[in-house]
Design a protein around this motif. Sequence first.
Motif, PDB file in Angstrom:
ATOM      1  N   PRO A 208       1.796  -3.191   5.271  1.00 31.63           N
ATOM      2  CA  PRO A 208       2.589  -2.196   5.998  1.00 31.63           C
ATOM      3  C   PRO A 208       2.005  -1.957   7.391  1.00 31.63           C
ATOM      4  O   PRO A 208       0.788  -1.988   7.579  1.00 31.63           O
ATOM      5  N   ALA A 209       2.880  -1.708   8.352  1.00 26.97           N
ATOM      6  CA  ALA A 209       2.433  -1.446   9.722  1.00 26.97           C
ATOM      7  C   ALA A 209       3.369  -0.444  10.379  1.00 26.97           C
ATOM      8  O   ALA A 209       4.592  -0.606  10.325  1.00 26.97           O
ATOM      9  N   ILE A 210       2.790   0.599  10.967  1.00 27.96           N
ATOM     10  CA  ILE A 210       3.532   1.503  11.839  1.00 27.96           C
ATOM     11  C   ILE A 210       3.248   1.014  13.262  1.00 27.96           C
ATOM     12  O   ILE A 210       2.105   1.036  13.705  1.00 27.96           O
ATOM     13  N   THR A 211       4.272   0.550  13.949  1.00 25.99           N
ATOM     14  CA  THR A 211       4.055  -0.181  15.195  1.00 25.99           C
ATOM     15  C   THR A 211       4.337   0.671  16.431  1.00 25.99           C
ATOM     16  O   THR A 211       5.104   1.636  16.369  1.00 25.99           O
ATOM     17  N   PRO A 212       3.750   0.299  17.577  1.00 25.14           N
ATOM     18  CA  PRO A 212       4.148   0.939  18.834  1.00 25.14           C
ATOM     19  C   PRO A 212       5.620   0.659  19.121  1.00 25.14           C
ATOM     20  O   PRO A 212       6.136  -0.417  18.790  1.00 25.14           O
ATOM     21  N   THR A 213       6.275   1.612  19.745  1.00 23.93           N
ATOM     22  CA  THR A 213       7.664   1.390  20.151  1.00 23.93           C
ATOM     23  C   THR A 213       7.792   1.256  21.664  1.00 23.93           C
ATOM     24  O   THR A 213       8.888   1.086  22.179  1.00 23.93           O
ATOM     25  N   SER A 263      -5.455 -20.133   6.326  1.00 21.87           N
ATOM     26  CA  SER A 263      -5.976 -20.966   5.242  1.00 21.87           C
ATOM     27  C   SER A 263      -5.567 -20.453   3.868  1.00 21.87           C
ATOM     28  O   SER A 263      -5.470 -21.227   2.907  1.00 21.87           O
ATOM     29  N   ASP A 264      -5.310 -19.150   3.762  1.00 23.11           N
ATOM     30  CA  ASP A 264      -4.869 -18.582   2.488  1.00 23.11           C
ATOM     31  C   ASP A 264      -3.362 -18.367   2.440  1.00 23.11           C
ATOM     32  O   ASP A 264      -2.854 -17.665   1.564  1.00 23.11           O
ATOM     33  N   GLY A 265      -2.648 -18.945   3.391  1.00 26.28           N
ATOM     34  CA  GLY A 265      -1.197 -18.798   3.412  1.00 26.28           C
ATOM     35  C   GLY A 265      -0.732 -17.927   4.562  1.00 26.28           C
ATOM     36  O   GLY A 265      -1.532 -17.491   5.413  1.00 26.28           O
ATOM     37  N   PRO A 266       0.560 -17.636   4.636  1.00 24.75           N
ATOM     38  CA  PRO A 266       1.132 -16.880   5.748  1.00 24.75           C
ATOM     39  C   PRO A 266       0.568 -15.463   5.854  1.00 24.75           C
ATOM     40  O   PRO A 266       0.111 -14.880   4.862  1.00 24.75           O
ATOM     41  N   LEU A 267       0.606 -14.918   7.061  1.00 25.68           N
ATOM     42  CA  LEU A 267       0.313 -13.500   7.286  1.00 25.68           C
ATOM     43  C   LEU A 267       1.652 -12.781   7.324  1.00 25.68           C
ATOM     44  O   LEU A 267       2.528 -13.109   8.135  1.00 25.68           O
ATOM     45  N   ARG A 268       1.826 -11.781   6.440  1.00 28.75           N
ATOM     46  CA  ARG A 268       3.106 -11.092   6.319  1.00 28.75           C
ATOM     47  C   ARG A 268       2.924  -9.595   6.614  1.00 28.75           C
ATOM     48  O   ARG A 268       2.045  -8.956   6.041  1.00 28.75           O
ATOM     49  N   TYR A 269       3.769  -9.078   7.488  1.00 26.71           N
ATOM     50  CA  TYR A 269       3.710  -7.661   7.859  1.00 26.71           C
ATOM     51  C   TYR A 269       5.084  -7.027   7.639  1.00 26.71           C
ATOM     52  O   TYR A 269       6.126  -7.683   7.787  1.00 26.71           O
ATOM     53  N   ALA A 270       5.070  -5.741   7.302  1.00 23.18           N
ATOM     54  CA  ALA A 270       6.305  -4.954   7.181  1.00 23.18           C
ATOM     55  C   ALA A 270       6.202  -3.812   8.182  1.00 23.18           C
ATOM     56  O   ALA A 270       5.450  -2.859   7.971  1.00 23.18           O
ATOM     57  N   GLY A 271       6.920  -3.930   9.276  1.00 26.61           N
ATOM     58  CA  GLY A 271       6.821  -2.959  10.359  1.00 26.61           C
ATOM     59  C   GLY A 271       7.864  -1.862  10.264  1.00 26.61           C
ATOM     60  O   GLY A 271       9.061  -2.128  10.202  1.00 26.61           O
ATOM     61  N   TRP A 272       7.405  -0.629  10.248  1.00 28.70           N
ATOM     62  CA  TRP A 272       8.284   0.557  10.202  1.00 28.70           C
ATOM     63  C   TRP A 272       8.278   1.170  11.596  1.00 28.70           C
ATOM     64  O   TRP A 272       7.231   1.516  12.126  1.00 28.70           O
ATOM     65  N   SER A 273       9.458   1.320  12.183  1.00 21.19           N
ATOM     66  CA  SER A 273       9.502   1.888  13.525  1.00 21.19           C
ATOM     67  C   SER A 273      10.870   2.473  13.826  1.00 21.19           C
ATOM     68  O   SER A 273      11.874   2.124  13.197  1.00 21.19           O
ATOM     69  N   THR A 274      10.890   3.373  14.802  1.00 21.79           N
ATOM     70  CA  THR A 274      12.136   3.791  15.417  1.00 21.79           C
ATOM     71  C   THR A 274      12.489   2.738  16.464  1.00 21.79           C
ATOM     72  O   THR A 274      11.613   2.198  17.139  1.00 21.79           O
ATOM     73  N   CYS A 275      13.777   2.423  16.562  1.00 27.83           N
ATOM     74  CA  CYS A 275      14.240   1.350  17.434  1.00 27.83           C
ATOM     75  C   CYS A 275      15.257   1.898  18.439  1.00 27.83           C
ATOM     76  O   CYS A 275      16.004   2.828  18.119  1.00 27.83           O
ATOM     77  N   TYR A 276      15.291   1.287  19.622  1.00 29.95           N
ATOM     78  CA  TYR A 276      16.150   1.774  20.700  1.00 29.95           C
ATOM     79  C   TYR A 276      16.934   0.613  21.313  1.00 29.95           C
ATOM     80  O   TYR A 276      16.351  -0.414  21.665  1.00 29.95           O
ATOM     81  N   ARG A 277      18.239   0.807  21.444  1.00 27.35           N
ATOM     82  CA  ARG A 277      19.076  -0.223  22.068  1.00 27.35           C
ATOM     83  C   ARG A 277      20.110   0.438  22.973  1.00 27.35           C
ATOM     84  O   ARG A 277      20.732   1.425  22.608  1.00 27.35           O
ATOM     85  N   ARG A 278      20.278  -0.141  24.147  1.00 28.58           N
ATOM     86  CA  ARG A 278      21.196   0.435  25.123  1.00 28.58           C
ATOM     87  C   ARG A 278      22.652   0.230  24.730  1.00 28.58           C
ATOM     88  O   ARG A 278      23.531   0.960  25.182  1.00 28.58           O
ATOM     89  N   GLU A 279      22.928  -0.771  23.909  1.00 26.33           N
ATOM     90  CA  GLU A 279      24.302  -1.114  23.524  1.00 26.33           C
ATOM     91  C   GLU A 279      25.160  -1.345  24.764  1.00 26.33           C
ATOM     92  O   GLU A 279      26.308  -0.917  24.850  1.00 26.33           O
ATOM     93  N   ALA A 280      24.563  -2.014  25.743  1.00 25.97           N
ATOM     94  CA  ALA A 280      25.305  -2.349  26.960  1.00 25.97           C
ATOM     95  C   ALA A 280      26.451  -3.298  26.612  1.00 25.97           C
ATOM     96  O   ALA A 280      26.316  -4.196  25.790  1.00 25.97           O
TER      97      ALA A 280
END
Length: 437
Positions: A208-213, A263-280
């Motif tokens: 799990p990851a809480i990411t910068p927005t 070497s132990d396989g893929p690195l997998r992350y689940a990012g939780w964030s608020t997202c912003y889109r202009r919808e231009a």
Amino acid sequence: MIDIKFLRENPEAVRASQHARGEDDAIVDEVLAADDARRSAIAAFEARRAEQKAASKQLGPVMGRLTKARKGGGDAAQIAELEAQAEALKAQGATMADDVKALDAQAGAAQEHLDTLVRRIGNIIEPGVPSGGEDDYVVIDTVGELPQFDFEPKDHLEIGESLGAIDMGRGAKVAGSRFYFLTGAGARLELGLLNMGLQLAIENGFTPAITPTLVLPQTMAGAGFLDQHADEVYRLEADDLYLTGTSEVALAGYHADEIIDLSDGPLRYAGWSTCYRREAGSYGKDTRGIIRVHQFNKLEMFVYCDPATATAEHEKLLGFEREMLTRCELPFRVIDTAAGDLGGPAARKFDCEAWVPTQGRYRELTSTSNCTTFQARRLGTRYKDGDGKTQVAATLNGTLATTRWLVAILENHQQADGSVRVPAALQPYVGLEVLTP
């Protein structure tokens, strides 16, 4: 960006990819010409620099003999000749230094021009991706039965307002059009959905990851979000930062300029964030409710892996999305997105679209994209292969839950009395079996 070596060796494959995307394939010849110019500029720089080094080596012995002659009482003619040789070599060296500096600048400019052109080319599509635009997708699976109502179904906004779950009016009052409040049952439903998705991700090895927005320009560009869709991105000019439309951006930059251990396989992350889109460009589209809004929450899967395993990893991400939709008891279909609707970073993308009863059509709830090495090459994310050689990693992304899911949940599970049944798998996360007005 794509591998320039691949383009050099397979120009027709790149032209075909551009054509399938509906984009200009003449860019391939422009890139090849720029690549030739860059290599010529580098060759000229290196040749002149070699000459400079050779001249510099000649100066040393001359200066040595001159010093010896001066100390040893050499005759004036000998000293004068050595001084003349030294001055000539110094003058030649200065001229060469200027030439080397100019040629280095030319090589740098040629490299910058090449990089600019290469960034205009989208990722090379995978075999089997449909050609065409937004409406040229191929349906690869349809799951679930469409709901049958013995009453006139309401749309998600009318349901949400009656439940005290969605408040568009106050959202517009506070922030403007396409903003909203989720309150009461609406907030609980969204948080429950996101938490159910997070639990599924954790069970399958995601961190799990809480990411910068807010991210730097190089991160946004590296993820491929400033090429063709920069008008969709919010920018804070005073700080030169961008608001992200998905945690994919921050997670793509998480291992920038690193050599990661796969070497132990893929690195997998689940990012939780608020997202912003202009919808231009979406004026007049989906103006009612929360289907197309400027701000929403999302749980995004993001994977780094060996490019050889990327296709299999892509199928896994799609499988997790299908499982989430099944847990939410939603009828949906899976589409293979056409090349012209992929976006620059993706080589292939599968969308899951849920049925929206009052619209009588399927609407996108999830996307999962295989970006191969496109993002990691820009961001400098590499790994060591089995032979210890440094290679560029592959990246993939996929949606596990977003605010938009509430549209499908409210509409498909509404009941005649105005209440909404919470899907059984979701009930422990929401804390309610039924949402009531």
